[in-house]
Design a protein around this motif. Sequence first.
Motif, short mmCIF file in Angstrom:
data_model
loop_
_atom_site.label_atom_id
_atom_site.label_comp_id
_atom_site.label_asym_id
_atom_site.label_seq_id
_atom_site.Cartn_x
_atom_site.Cartn_y
_atom_site.Cartn_z
N VAL A 67 34.44 38.02 37.43
CA VAL A 67 35.55 38.15 38.39
C VAL A 67 35.02 38.34 39.80
CG1 VAL A 67 37.34 39.79 39.10
CG2 VAL A 67 37.30 38.93 36.76
N ALA A 117 35.26 35.32 42.88
CA ALA A 117 35.89 35.62 44.17
C ALA A 117 34.91 35.41 45.32
CB ALA A 117 36.42 37.06 44.17
N GLN A 141 40.67 39.46 32.84
CA GLN A 141 40.16 39.07 34.16
C GLN A 141 41.28 39.08 35.20
OE1 GLN A 141 37.90 35.43 33.47
NE2 GLN A 141 36.80 36.43 31.79
N GLN A 164 41.24 41.25 38.59
CA GLN A 164 41.53 40.64 39.88
C GLN A 164 42.64 41.41 40.60
OE1 GLN A 164 42.44 36.72 38.48
NE2 GLN A 164 40.30 36.25 38.02
N LEU A 193 41.94 40.66 44.36
CA LEU A 193 41.35 39.32 44.46
C LEU A 193 42.38 38.25 44.09
CD1 LEU A 193 37.98 40.12 42.63
CD2 LEU A 193 38.46 40.23 45.09
N HIS A 247 43.82 34.82 42.28
CA HIS A 247 43.72 34.35 40.90
C HIS A 247 43.40 32.86 40.88
CE1 HIS A 247 45.51 38.19 39.92
NE2 HIS A 247 46.51 37.91 40.72
#
Length: 319
Positions: free
Chosen positions: A201, A205, A225, A229, A234, A236
């Motif tokens: 992950v 990113a 995950q 995120q 973060l 997707h």
Amino acid sequence: MMAQSHYFEPNANRPVVGRFAPSPTGRMHAGNIYAALSAWLVAKSQGGTIVLRIEDLDRDRSKAEYISAVQRDFELLGLTWDHGPFFQHDRDEAYLEAFSALEREGLVYPCFCTRADLHAASAPHRGEKFVYPGTCCGLTAEQIAEKSLRRAPAQRLHVPDAAYSFEDMVQGRYEQNLAHDCGDFLIRRSDQAFAYQLAVVVDDAAQGVTSIVRGVDLLCSTPQQLYLQELLGLDHPRYAHIPLLVAEKNRRLSKRDHDAGIEELLVRFKTPEAIIGHIAGICGLAPTCDPATPEQLLATFDVARLPELFSDPVQIPWR
């Protein structure tokens, strides 16, 4: 009380960036080539680019001689990349930063369970994984101190009683309740190495990956995950989980079993174009098994047809 439901959509405004993410534990085989070819076609057909990341998180199994070998294999097959190579072995600082952020939120706790403990406590579940029963979740500070004298703990992430779902480009809508279908999962091992779920992950990113094409065996990892995120703020990616290429008796092709390795493929098919064409043909990425380069396949590939190409099989027999 009903569990919460979280549905995730990727940011459609981001450029398409796919990835190759080989582990340097052996030379490539037909299954690796099929996955990489699919990822390349999906990204390139949308005007996107490809990241090469060497996933050498497992220091014991990763071998230096295979790092250059897998790159040569990609180049031989015409599977070019635009960014990288990146490596996981020098990313501990980034993983620690993400781990510490989760720890500060009170979402991490030490786990002293062995693999045998887990197998004894939980029945096989979705994707042949085990649902963690929360054995170490409620340990007191005194119990943690006492257990730490005998065994170094791993670190688990608390998960909510919530359904996490997304629209897969191949499999359609997929949903998993993290508490019931997964349980609190590892983000750091007892040897202090960071777990795959956290590392991948953070890396996706940092490297701008927005398109992830991989085997359907990893479909059940995706909600975990998505959750990470979400916690780390973060974006997707868009996911496409493709059928597995399997050997006899539905056994997945593997490096360990020396299945359809690239040396064997070159002996059998003679040229890289013949290898690519055969794999594309049997997997539905091309109408025939005629020799072809990835660039030639790109001319007729349509990402919108992915669900149609893989509408039925979960597994594709190698032949």
